[in-house]
Structure formats: structure tokens, C-alpha cells
Design a protein around this motif. Structure first.
Motif, PDB file in Angstrom:
ATOM      1  N   GLN A  12      66.473  34.290 101.346  1.00  0.00           N
ATOM      2  CA  GLN A  12      65.773  33.699 100.542  1.00  0.00           C
ATOM      3  C   GLN A  12      64.610  34.099 100.761  1.00  0.00           C
ATOM      4  O   GLN A  12      63.379  33.639 100.279  1.00  0.00           O
ATOM      5  N   ARG A  13      64.161  34.637 102.299  1.00  0.00           N
ATOM      6  CA  ARG A  13      63.392  35.912 102.232  1.00  0.00           C
ATOM      7  C   ARG A  13      62.210  36.384 102.150  1.00  0.00           C
ATOM      8  O   ARG A  13      61.035  36.644 100.723  1.00  0.00           O
ATOM      9  N   SER A  14      63.528  37.094 101.320  1.00  0.00           N
ATOM     10  CA  SER A  14      62.713  38.716 100.900  1.00  0.00           C
ATOM     11  C   SER A  14      62.914  38.974  99.886  1.00  0.00           C
ATOM     12  O   SER A  14      63.245  39.927  99.248  1.00  0.00           O
ATOM     13  N   GLY A  15      64.251  38.000  99.456  1.00  0.00           N
ATOM     14  CA  GLY A  15      65.063  38.018  98.064  1.00  0.00           C
ATOM     15  C   GLY A  15      66.641  39.742  98.199  1.00  0.00           C
ATOM     16  O   GLY A  15      66.612  39.831  97.288  1.00  0.00           O
ATOM     17  N   ASN A  16      66.033  39.829  99.265  1.00  0.00           N
ATOM     18  CA  ASN A  16      67.576  40.977  99.606  1.00  0.00           C
ATOM     19  C   ASN A  16      67.714  40.779 101.020  1.00  0.00           C
ATOM     20  O   ASN A  16      67.280  40.725 102.062  1.00  0.00           O
ATOM     21  N   ASN A  32      74.543  32.616 107.778  1.00  0.00           N
ATOM     22  CA  ASN A  32      73.438  32.035 107.930  1.00  0.00           C
ATOM     23  C   ASN A  32      71.836  32.447 107.493  1.00  0.00           C
ATOM     24  O   ASN A  32      71.156  31.824 106.946  1.00  0.00           O
ATOM     25  N   LEU A  33      71.905  33.226 109.073  1.00  0.00           N
ATOM     26  CA  LEU A  33      70.664  33.955 109.009  1.00  0.00           C
ATOM     27  C   LEU A  33      71.204  35.614 108.030  1.00  0.00           C
ATOM     28  O   LEU A  33      69.699  35.497 107.799  1.00  0.00           O
ATOM     29  N   GLN A  34      71.901  35.813 107.769  1.00  0.00           N
ATOM     30  CA  GLN A  34      71.490  36.691 106.500  1.00  0.00           C
ATOM     31  C   GLN A  34      70.876  35.935 105.076  1.00  0.00           C
ATOM     32  O   GLN A  34      70.463  36.563 104.298  1.00  0.00           O
ATOM     33  N   SER A  76      67.594  43.303 109.280  1.00  0.00           N
ATOM     34  CA  SER A  76      68.143  41.379 109.084  1.00  0.00           C
ATOM     35  C   SER A  76      69.516  41.646 109.594  1.00  0.00           C
ATOM     36  O   SER A  76      69.736  40.855 110.704  1.00  0.00           O
ATOM     37  N   THR A  77      70.398  42.240 109.655  1.00  0.00           N
ATOM     38  CA  THR A  77      71.436  43.295 110.175  1.00  0.00           C
ATOM     39  C   THR A  77      71.685  42.652 111.443  1.00  0.00           C
ATOM     40  O   THR A  77      72.724  42.174 112.103  1.00  0.00           O
ATOM     41  N   MET A  89      70.357  47.094 100.607  1.00  0.00           N
ATOM     42  CA  MET A  89      71.165  47.345 101.320  1.00  0.00           C
ATOM     43  C   MET A  89      72.077  45.453 100.863  1.00  0.00           C
ATOM     44  O   MET A  89      71.498  44.466 100.361  1.00  0.00           O
ATOM     45  N   GLU A  90      72.961  45.640  99.575  1.00  0.00           N
ATOM     46  CA  GLU A  90      74.011  44.068  99.735  1.00  0.00           C
ATOM     47  C   GLU A  90      74.245  43.737 100.481  1.00  0.00           C
ATOM     48  O   GLU A  90      75.575  44.560 101.385  1.00  0.00           O
ATOM     49  N   SER A  91      74.412  42.615 101.042  1.00  0.00           N
ATOM     50  CA  SER A  91      75.603  41.830 101.717  1.00  0.00           C
ATOM     51  C   SER A  91      77.467  41.643 101.110  1.00  0.00           C
ATOM     52  O   SER A  91      77.853  42.156 100.443  1.00  0.00           O
ATOM     53  N   ALA A  92      77.711  42.483 102.805  1.00  0.00           N
ATOM     54  CA  ALA A  92      79.075  42.561 102.379  1.00  0.00           C
ATOM     55  C   ALA A  92      79.610  40.698 102.435  1.00  0.00           C
ATOM     56  O   ALA A  92      81.005  41.757 102.495  1.00  0.00           O
TER      57      ALA A  92
END
Length: 295
Positions: free
Chosen positions: A201-205, A194-196, A210-211, A1-4
Motif C-alpha cells: 500500500q505504501r510503495s505499490g509493490n 499483513n505487513l506485506q 519488506s520481505t 518482486m511480486e508476492s508469492a
């Protein structure tokens, strides 16, 4: 999943569609607690020696179910369901447009002040779209707890009667309070972004988990700031015409004189309980919609 909502250049058109879908997810998830929240916020002050109409969130839920059944928790839901698509669509589209103003190319990372400003603009614009459906929703949620006759039958009947009684001014009653309530949207997006970023940074995606966690946390932070204005808005929008001559200022003055500062956080428990799942549903829906649009 890529961030929107991060890194790639914001697309207002896609965000408009994704925001509407996310908003529908939010309403379906959190509406019963919204009804309880509004009823706690608008219940009348008890006479001396008498108990309050509702002792708290559980008492309100039990009484609503015992007198109105499951349907009682969903009174007025047609208004936000119909209105939620443009409301959240505008919110995320304006936010994307605001971000785009600060992005010179596809990979520009925005600062927190830039995210905040884009979010404030989104909150103010979406508030202006929210007012009529919010006004209708509050009236439908609260009329069954009064001792008076039932005046409104559903969304269209309520909207028609309000327009007949006072024109557009009646439908847009509480606009200032709505704008004040939704202004902390800047903080809402800062927390989420910021949380995303931290998750990336922790998992690469980013991931669905996380969402959900980022969106839910952003919702709680937003509502901690917005609750007092939401109380004032609910009081103003549910009151008979002429009750508060100077709008939200009169509501605040009356509330402080009769109930004190504590009343500004009436209904805070159902708000915070609802905030996490409903806001998580918004962002999960938005991210899912963006993935489908990019497919």
C-alpha cells in the motif's frame, strides 16, 4: 518482486518447491543459534551449590567453541538439511492449498481468520513431517554435553539406532509436542501477510527489504508463542527412554515441580536472536523461488 503469498490464486505445486528452497536458506542461516538454544533447554539441573552448566547464551557459545570448535555449532545439521526440504515444502504447499479453498477467483483477498486457518493446517501437517529429523537433531546436538559415551555418529547412524531400539515410535517421539509448537503458524502467516500488504500500500509493490522485515517480524511473534512447547519438546526428545511415561504431560509436570514456570522460556534469547534472520531467510527464499518459477 511480486508476492508469492498474496492476491493471486495460491499454487500448491509452486509453493511446494519454493517452500523447500526457503527452508534450506533458513537452516543455513540460523543453525548455530539453534544448537545453543537446544543445549540451554536440555542442560541438567545443577546440584545444590554448583553453578549451571551454561550461564547463558554467550557462555554456551564460548564453551561449545572451546571444546568442539566451529563444528560443534553444526552438529546434527545434516538431519534438518535433509528433512527441511519436505518440511517447508509441505508447510507452504498446505498453506497454499488452504488459501485456495477460500479463493473463488484469482483476485480474492483473504481475511485474517482465513489466513490463520490455512496457516494452522500448514503448521500441523509440517509438524508431522518434522518429528523424525527434529528428534535426530536434538540427540546429536546434546550428546556431547553429557558425561556419558557418544552413542550416535551422524544422521543415518542415529536414525538406524533409534529405529532398532524402538521402531517408528522412537523416531516419532515428541509428535504431540511438535504439533503444539507449530500450531501458532497461523499467527506467523497472518503477521507476514499483513505487513506485506502494508508495504504494498505504501510503495505499490513488495521489495526484498519488506520481505526481510515482514518475515523476520513474523518469526519473532511465532516464537514468542511457541517457546514453551519447544522447551517441552526438546526435553522429551533428548531424554532416555522411559523417563517421561506420559509424554509431554509428564515433561510439563516434572519441569513445573523442579524448575518452575521460568524454565518454559529457557533458551528464549538465542531463539529470538535466531528467529529474525532465519525466518526472514525462509520468506526471502520463498519469494525468490516464486519469482524464478514465474520467470
Amino acid at each position: 518482486m511480486e508476492s508469492a503469498t498474496t492476491d493471486i490464486k495460491a499454487n500448491p505445486a509452486k509453493s511446494f518447491i519454493a517452500g523447500g528452497f526457503g527452508g534450506m536458506c533458513s537452516v543455513l542461516t540460523g543453525y548455530p543459534l539453534d544448537t545453543i538454544k537446544v543445549r540451554l533447554q536440555t542442560m541438567p539441573l545443577p546440584a545444590a551449590g554448583e553453578p549451571p552448566q551454561y550461564k547463558g547464551i554467550i557462555d554456551c557459545a564460548v564453551k561449545t567453541f572451546s571444546t568442539e570448535g566451529v563444528r560443534g555449532f553444526y552438529r546434527g545439521i545434516s538431519a534438518p538439511l535433509v528433512g527441511v526440504t519436505p518440511i517447508y515444502a509441505v508447510d507452504f504447499a498446505v498453506y497454499a492449498a488452504g488459501k485456495r479453498l477460500f479463493q473463488s477467483d484469482e483476485q480474492v483477498k483473504l481475511t485474517n481468520p482465513q489466513i490463520f486457518m490455512a496457516g494452522v493446517g500448514a503448521g500441523v501437517c509440517s509438524a508431522l513431517v518434522t518429528v523424525p529429523t527434529d528428534r535426530i537433531k536434538v540427540l546429536l546436538q546434546t550428546q556431547h554435553i553429557s558425561n556419558g559415551p557418544i552413542m550416535y555418529n551422524g544422521m543415518l547412524d542415529t536414525g538406524f539406532k533409534l529405529y532398532k531400539q524402538g521402531g517408528l515410535r522412537s523416531l516419532f517421539k515428541g509428535t504431540c509436542a511438535c504439533v503444539l509448537r507449530d500450531s501458532p503458524t497461523g499467527i506467523y502467516f497472518v503477521v507476514y501477510e499483513n505487513l506485506q500488504d502494508f508495504a504494498r500500500q505504501r510503495s505499490g509493490n513488495i521489495t526484498p527489504v519488506s520481505t526481510i522485515l515482514s518475515g523476520g517480524t513474523a518469526g519473532i511473534v511465532f516464537w514468542l508463542l511457541a517457546v514453551p512447547f519447544d522447551v517441552l519438546k526438546s526435553r522429551l526428545q533428548s531424554a532416555p527412554e522411559g523417563t517421561y511415561k506420559h509424554g509431554v504431560r509428564s515433561v510439563f509436570k516434572t519441569l513445573m515441580a523442579t524448575e518452575g514456570p521460568k524454565a518454559l522460556y529457557r533458551g528464549v534469547l538465542p531463539i529470538l536472536i535466531r528467529a529474525f534472520p532465519s525466518t526472514a531467510a525462509v520468506f526471502a527464499g520463498v519469494e525468490l523461488a516464486h519469482d524464478l518459477l514465474d520467470f
